[in-house]
Scaffold this motif. Structure first.
Motif, PDB file in Angstrom:
ATOM      1  N   VAL A 180      74.275  33.904  46.854  1.00 41.83           N
ATOM      2  CA  VAL A 180      73.434  32.902  46.188  1.00 41.83           C
ATOM      3  C   VAL A 180      73.910  32.691  44.752  1.00 41.83           C
ATOM      4  CG1 VAL A 180      71.108  32.430  45.314  1.00 41.83           C
ATOM      5  CG2 VAL A 180      71.420  33.239  47.663  1.00 41.83           C
ATOM      6  N   GLN A 181      74.227  33.770  44.057  1.00 42.39           N
ATOM      7  CA  GLN A 181      74.672  33.641  42.672  1.00 42.39           C
ATOM      8  C   GLN A 181      76.013  32.918  42.580  1.00 42.39           C
ATOM      9  OE1 GLN A 181      74.467  37.727  41.366  1.00 42.39           O
ATOM     10  NE2 GLN A 181      72.410  37.469  40.514  1.00 42.39           N
ATOM     11  N   LEU A 182      76.921  33.177  43.513  1.00 41.25           N
ATOM     12  CA  LEU A 182      78.190  32.462  43.514  1.00 41.25           C
ATOM     13  C   LEU A 182      77.988  30.990  43.855  1.00 41.25           C
ATOM     14  CD1 LEU A 182      80.582  35.029  45.243  1.00 41.25           C
ATOM     15  CD2 LEU A 182      80.554  34.364  42.837  1.00 41.25           C
ATOM     16  N   LEU A 226      81.221  26.601  40.173  1.00 42.09           N
ATOM     17  CA  LEU A 226      82.363  27.509  40.249  1.00 42.09           C
ATOM     18  C   LEU A 226      83.084  27.361  41.580  1.00 42.09           C
ATOM     19  CD1 LEU A 226      84.045  29.880  39.185  1.00 42.09           C
ATOM     20  CD2 LEU A 226      82.278  31.428  40.076  1.00 42.09           C
ATOM     21  N   LEU A 227      82.332  27.334  42.672  1.00 43.11           N
ATOM     22  CA  LEU A 227      82.901  27.189  44.017  1.00 43.11           C
ATOM     23  C   LEU A 227      82.251  25.984  44.676  1.00 43.11           C
ATOM     24  CD1 LEU A 227      82.915  30.965  45.064  1.00 43.11           C
ATOM     25  CD2 LEU A 227      84.886  29.591  44.323  1.00 43.11           C
ATOM     26  N   PRO A 228      82.800  24.806  44.470  1.00 42.62           N
ATOM     27  CA  PRO A 228      82.176  23.581  44.994  1.00 42.62           C
ATOM     28  C   PRO A 228      81.936  23.637  46.498  1.00 42.62           C
ATOM     29  CG  PRO A 228      83.935  23.039  43.459  1.00 42.62           C
ATOM     30  CD  PRO A 228      84.019  24.518  43.700  1.00 42.62           C
ATOM     31  N   LEU A 237      86.488  29.960  52.165  1.00 42.64           N
ATOM     32  CA  LEU A 237      85.474  29.136  51.506  1.00 42.64           C
ATOM     33  C   LEU A 237      85.562  29.211  49.992  1.00 42.64           C
ATOM     34  CD1 LEU A 237      82.314  29.900  53.696  1.00 42.64           C
ATOM     35  CD2 LEU A 237      83.998  28.066  53.949  1.00 42.64           C
ATOM     36  N   GLY A 238      86.194  30.217  49.484  1.00 41.39           N
ATOM     37  CA  GLY A 238      86.301  30.359  48.037  1.00 41.39           C
ATOM     38  C   GLY A 238      87.038  31.627  47.680  1.00 41.39           C
ATOM     39  N   LYS A 239      87.705  31.588  46.511  1.00 42.57           N
ATOM     40  CA  LYS A 239      88.456  32.745  46.048  1.00 42.57           C
ATOM     41  C   LYS A 239      88.394  32.749  44.533  1.00 42.57           C
ATOM     42  CE  LYS A 239      92.713  35.091  47.467  1.00 42.57           C
ATOM     43  NZ  LYS A 239      93.960  34.916  48.255  1.00 42.57           N
ATOM     44  N   VAL A 240      87.761  33.758  43.959  1.00 38.33           N
ATOM     45  CA  VAL A 240      87.514  33.755  42.526  1.00 38.33           C
ATOM     46  C   VAL A 240      87.654  35.166  41.971  1.00 38.33           C
ATOM     47  CG1 VAL A 240      85.025  34.071  42.834  1.00 38.33           C
ATOM     48  CG2 VAL A 240      85.875  33.042  40.730  1.00 38.33           C
TER      49      VAL A 240
END
Length: 417
Positions: A94-96, A42-44, A146-149
């Motif tokens: 951790v789950q992300l 999901l978030l490489p 670092l990520g946006k979801v």
């Protein structure tokens, strides 16, 4: 309506539902989707950088809140910097970082709401926005994103998963497994204020600004009920157990909101008002002092201020100077000579408990459940039966509960000689 018409309507309903499912599942290949670019997660790259995350921002229609890592641990600035349990943050990260095996769903914006992956707007007031579970989660390392979801609704029927969509991208996905994201700010906090069981409580004293006070107490632990001990002469309680609920005020006490203490203090907040002061005394050496205030509840950023007020408490603990440690009980007649005596509560035990309470409470104001706030805001007017007044009387019952003075005896006018 005959059976043929019913059958046609059922078939049409099934066809409509099947079409919706096919539309939402458009682009699904049965395995990991080609749209899951990068390494198929999901978030490489996130899994190798979890320790570098310094801020997590969550935006929903109910507002925006953030989790910030400080030298003292994770905190929530929107709640005055109150501590956030590190294990809850770690679990989400951790789950992300592990989220993989993405199964593509719809790319059509008009269908996002069915999966809860539409763009959330803080402060949106439409019924659809208020009911939506969509939460935009942004992960930052300093100023670097670092990520946006967008985390959507959970899918509970097998195979279990969570609907998601990368912010700014069209495809939505079903991620197998779980993403533990509390949607409300308070869901990230440990709500416990303290827990002093009713069995420990000796007395509760409620003091009001007008100088009146109410004492609810018992003399020994063995006494089953608490009684109001300073009932004004000539007055009677509405109920014999009128003060009983005050004895459990510290039992399993959790907050419904938290803020910096200064934000509810009239000395620093002109909208705040002081209320009653309460002292809880235990049989085993602890004093708890509660100060009540009424002040507005601060909304989350992006949400209009509703102007709502509620009761807030500040608390402080201390050792009871009137308490003395109990003597240890004598050993049993058949106890071995080298058997240590049973442990009893010591002054050090009291100081340890007091210190733990004050470490948790200092600098904070807590919003208690409404029924607990009411239990220690009792007045004599609420506790005492009304006194019978003559039909022509306009006297007011004193606030301190004291008897209404008897009317003056009528005077006889002098006669004219």
């Amino acid at each position: 309506m005959n059976s043929k018409v019913v059958l046609v309507l059922v078939l049409l309903a099934l066809a409509t539902g099947a079409a919706a499912v096919l539309t939402i599942n458009a682009g699904r290949t049965g395995g990991p989707s080609p749209a899951a670019a990068g390494d198929g997660t999901l978030l490489p790259g996130l899994s190798g950088r979890l320790d570098s995350v310094t801020r997590i921002t969550v935006t929903r229609s109910a507002g925006t809140f953030s989790l910030v890592r400080t030298d003292a641990g994770w905190t929530m600035p929107e709640k005055g910097g109150y501590a956030v349990p590190a294990d809850r943050v770690r679990r989400l990260l951790v789950q992300l970082g592990d989220a993989s095996g993405l199964q593509e769903r719809t790319s059509r914006p008009e269908l996002y709401a069915r999966l809860g992956v539409e763009d959330p707007v803080a402060g949106a007031t439409t019924p659809e926005a208020q009911a939506s579970q969509a939460a935009l989660v942004t992960l930052l390392a300093g100023e670097q994103e670092l990520g946006k979801v967008i985390i959507g609704t959970d899918k509970f029927d097998p195979p279990r998963g969570v609907y998601v969509r990368r912010a700014g991208q069209a495809p939505s996905f079903l991620v197998p497994g779980e993403i533990a994201l509390p949607r409300e700010a308070l869901g990230w906090l440990d709500p416990q204020i303290g827990n002093i069981a009713r069995e420990r409580v000796r007395s509760v004293t409620i003091s009001h600004a007008d100088g009146t006070s109410i004492i609810i107490a018992r003399q020994t632990r063995e006494e089953p009920t608490f009684v109001v001990t300073n009932i004004p002469a000539g007055r009677e309680l509405k109920s014999p157990g009128a003060g009983e609920s005050a004895a459990t005020v510290m039992s399993f006490l959790n907050f419904e909101d938290v803020a910096a203490a200064a934000s509810v203090d009239p000395a620093t907040n002109p909208k705040a008002r002081a209320g009653a002061s309460v002292r809880v005394r235990t049989f085993d050496g602890v004093l708890i002092d509660i100060r009540a205030f009424t002040a507005p509840t601060a909304p989350l950023p992006g949400v209009p201020d509703p102007g709502a007020e509620r009761v807030w408490w500040t608390l402080a603990a201390s050792a009871d100077p009137e308490w003395t440690p109990p003597e240890p009980p004598p050993p049993a007649p058949d106890a071995p000579a080298d058997q240590p005596p049973p442990a009893t509560r010591s002054a050090q035990d009291v100081e340890k408990e007091v210190g733990e309470f004050n470490t948790r409470w200092k600098g904070w104001a807590f919003a208690p459940p409404a029924w607990k706030a009411s239990a220690v805001a009792l007045t004599w007017a609420e506790l005492l039966k009304e006194q019978a007044l003559t039909p022509t009387s306009t006297q007011v019952i004193p606030a301190d509960g004291s008897p209404v003075p008897a009317p003056a005896a009528p005077t006889t006018p002098p006669t004219t000689p």
